[in-house]
Design an enzyme around this catalytic site. Structure first.
Site, PDB file in Angstrom:
ATOM      1  CB  VAL A 225       2.663   0.328   4.579  1.00  0.00           C
ATOM      2  CG1 VAL A 225       3.620  -0.608   5.303  1.00  0.00           C
ATOM      3  CG2 VAL A 225       1.543   0.772   5.519  1.00  0.00           C
ATOM      4  CB  CYS A 226       4.629  -1.724   0.758  1.00  0.00           C
ATOM      5  SG  CYS A 226       4.276  -2.929   2.053  1.00  0.00           S
ATOM      6  CG  LEU A 227       4.829   4.278  -2.822  1.00  0.00           C
ATOM      7  CD1 LEU A 227       5.740   3.707  -3.903  1.00  0.00           C
ATOM      8  CD2 LEU A 227       3.586   4.906  -3.461  1.00  0.00           C
TER       9      LEU A 227
ATOM     10  CD1 TRP B 152      -2.649  -1.670   0.301  1.00  0.00           C
ATOM     11  CD2 TRP B 152      -2.071  -1.990   2.440  1.00  0.00           C
ATOM     12  NE1 TRP B 152      -3.387  -2.722   0.753  1.00  0.00           N
ATOM     13  CE2 TRP B 152      -3.053  -2.949   2.069  1.00  0.00           C
ATOM     14  CE3 TRP B 152      -1.577  -2.025   3.751  1.00  0.00           C
ATOM     15  CZ2 TRP B 152      -3.523  -3.913   2.952  1.00  0.00           C
ATOM     16  CZ3 TRP B 152      -2.047  -2.984   4.620  1.00  0.00           C
ATOM     17  CH2 TRP B 152      -3.010  -3.910   4.217  1.00  0.00           C
TER      18      TRP B 152
END
Length: 213
Positions: free
Chosen positions: A118-120, A115
């Site tokens: 978070v992961c970006l 997401w």
């Protein structure tokens, strides 16, 4: 860091590397900032564009044994490449990913992820400190809510990263329609993933193929 304005601030295929993070079933199940169908379309279009321009592309998943394998349409673009499956939430803390990016010798780092918040955001913010010119693809990424996505965008921009959309990435790589070698691939990607522009391209091709004007 590279210039933020002028011609040198634009993307070029020979300076770009693409990192695609966690486009998996679990991540899509709580994606609410965008229509999941749109993100699927856009990230596959982005991957196809990278392949057309010979831009090195690194695929990653997080705990795929629980979160699901990479989106099939995305894996189909790179059928021989096994995604780097990690446990770190922050991809940039996985040495294998960082080493894969470094090995390309490219400094224009383009990232899309699920997401966004978070992961970006995490790898975008950390990789900036390592001297990369970081671009994040907003419409090939998404968050658990519109607010979550928008706050992530604000945070990454404040850190110095550049927001961009997938068609803008492809267009900057192409830059000049006189570069005919990649035009057929760009036309097909636009037909397959470019929405109404793709419809127009397909119609134009039909006219050319039938000899009508």
């Amino acid at each position: 860091m590279a210039a933020k304005t002028g011609l040198d601030a634009l993307l070029t295929p020979d300076r770009s590397v693409l990192l695609l993070i966690d486009h998996q079933a679990f991540q899509f199940s709580n994606l609410h900032s965008h229509d999941p169908t749109l993100i699927i379309n856009n990230v596959i279009g982005l991957a196809k564009a990278a392949k057309a321009f010979n831009v090195p592309t690194i695929l990653t998943t997080v705990t795929e044994e629980r979160g699901g394998f990479l989106l099939k349409g995305l894996q189909d673009v790179y059928p021989a490449q096994k995604p780097i499956n990690r446990t770190f939430i922050n991809t940039w803390q996985d040495k294998r990913v960082v080493d894969a990016v470094k090995a390309t010798g490219r400094k224009q780092l383009i990232i899309a992820a699920l997401w966004s918040e978070v992961c970006l955001a995490m790898p975008v913010i950390q990789s900036l400190a390592d001297g990369y010119d970081v671009f994040f693809v907003t419409d090939a990424s998404g968050g658990v809510s519109r607010e979550a996505h928008d706050m992530a965008v604000l945070r990454m921009v404040q850190a110095g990263a550049v927001p961009i959309t997938w068609i803008a990435v492809m267009s900057e790589w192409q830059r000049d329609w006189a570069r005919e070698a990649t035009v057929p691939a760009i036309a097909q990607i636009t037909i397959d993933h470019g929405g109404a522009s793709g419809v127009a391209f397909a119609w134009e091709q039909q006219l050319l193929n039938t000899g009508r004007k």
